[in-house]
Scaffold this active site. Sequence first.
Site, short mmCIF file in Angstrom:
data_model
loop_
_atom_site.label_atom_id
_atom_site.label_comp_id
_atom_site.label_asym_id
_atom_site.label_seq_id
_atom_site.Cartn_x
_atom_site.Cartn_y
_atom_site.Cartn_z
N LYS A 43 35.99 46.53 40.93
CA LYS A 43 35.66 45.40 41.80
C LYS A 43 36.73 44.32 41.65
CE LYS A 43 33.53 41.48 41.48
NZ LYS A 43 34.17 40.66 42.55
N GLY B 229 29.41 42.94 40.84
CA GLY B 229 29.70 42.87 39.41
C GLY B 229 28.48 43.15 38.56
N GLU C 30 38.52 40.20 28.29
CA GLU C 30 39.70 39.33 28.16
C GLU C 30 39.36 38.07 28.93
OE1 GLU C 30 42.50 37.14 28.92
OE2 GLU C 30 43.40 38.70 30.18
N CYS D 98 45.49 32.72 32.15
CA CYS D 98 44.63 32.63 30.97
C CYS D 98 45.45 32.44 29.71
CB CYS D 98 43.74 33.87 30.85
SG CYS D 98 44.64 35.43 30.77
N GLU E 132 38.86 24.82 29.56
CA GLU E 132 39.88 25.51 30.35
C GLU E 132 39.92 24.93 31.76
OE1 GLU E 132 41.46 30.03 30.84
OE2 GLU E 132 39.35 29.71 31.35
#
Length: 467
Positions: free
Chosen positions: A168, A205, A243, A277, A375
């Site tokens: 996906k 998902g 990750e 990232c 982040e």
Amino acid sequence: MTTNHWIDGAAVPGASGKTIPVLNPATGEVVGETPAGTAEEVDRAVSAARAAFPAWAATPVAERAAVLRRIADGLKVRAEEIATTITAEMGAPIGLSRAAQAVFPVLVAESMVALADDFAWTEEIGNSLLVREPIGVVGAITPWNFPLQQIVSKLAPALLAGDTVVFKPSEVAPLTARILAEVTQEAGLPSGVFNVVYGEGAVVGEAISAHPDIDMISFTGSTRAGRRIGEVAAATVKRVALELGGKGATVVLDDADLAQAVTHGVTMAFTNGGQVCGAWPRLLVPASQHDEAVALAVEAVSALTVGDPLDETTAIGPMASEEHRAKVESYIRRGIEDGATLAYGGPGNPFERGAYVRPTIFANVDPRSAIAQEEIFGPVLTIIPYADEDEAVAIANGTLYGLTSGVFGEPEHALAVARRLRAGQVDVNGGHWNPLAPFGGYKQSGNGREFGHHGLAEFVEIKSIQR
């Protein structure tokens, strides 16, 4: 034009009739659309992958590697199409798309091919024979920032290991998935080994994560989404490789070349508009060098052109979506409200249209503040002064993330500090990316590794046969 699902070696229209538009973030224009996939279509893709698994798993490793080599060659042939597609769908500057977005997937695939003869598929330990076998059907879910590299980083080791895949892509940047599917077919990959189901994370998902016939989930994306995938996948006790987010730091030691360190740190903070990232959005400098570092950073960032991603001179394009632009700008406003010194940039769209953010630098940042802890995933650099080396290490380690960082200084000194950082990858004095070295995070930056032997090992089971 609707890009259909890819299931069992063929394009398959969406069953629901609903579609998801793909928008060019520089203009707001629709550049394509995908089906809004359903759990039933995930079932169909998983059935195709499960049916294809026995024959692909039994294919000799050398033949699987040969297919992967042809996939790498096919991606090279379509490199310009890949680059322009990624620029259109998520706004990466065309120079970056050509040099990285289209090139890195090829390098990853080629590096995995090179491991075919070098990996310990079998191993003798005393009277035991260890056999490394394919894990089964892999569910792969990827983000929008490096859309093709992220899936090839999962698909390449999975194919070499003998696994089949249900994939996906992000609904924000899904269009290169169809190019990849066509390339795999042209490379001779059997039908059903690689399948693509488009759709939203909350639907497709979730269905992939929960599916009882999927043996492993490999996910790249936000820590929040990774937590959810782990929760859903736990019900079927499948392997989960994550990750996730990062908040990397450039640690500048007192014996570093300050100009070199700051220049490299700026590059690592602003590449792809900071939507990486593994970016280093924190710059840690000795307090005595703070003002000089700020001046150097402002000089470096002011030289970066913000604009049309199709312009060869553009260094920073739009954010990948209007929604993400708003999120990044909210952090810029938060930094001002929390008292950080605005050294460059600030809130506000510099253009009349498009999901643009002004590249921004904050100075004298409190390491406990939101902009230093969370982040942001945008072109925002926080410069943090420290009193001594121990404090620098504490600040660098003082977030819930631990993905990447960099250290600059006298080589042995920098190496010693690198060993103290709680991060999965640390560059010393600008060390180059190595596609054979493992990549992954500590703490809430995830678990598992990608690339090289360690990345391949994620996609196999180990059987111990006593004799």
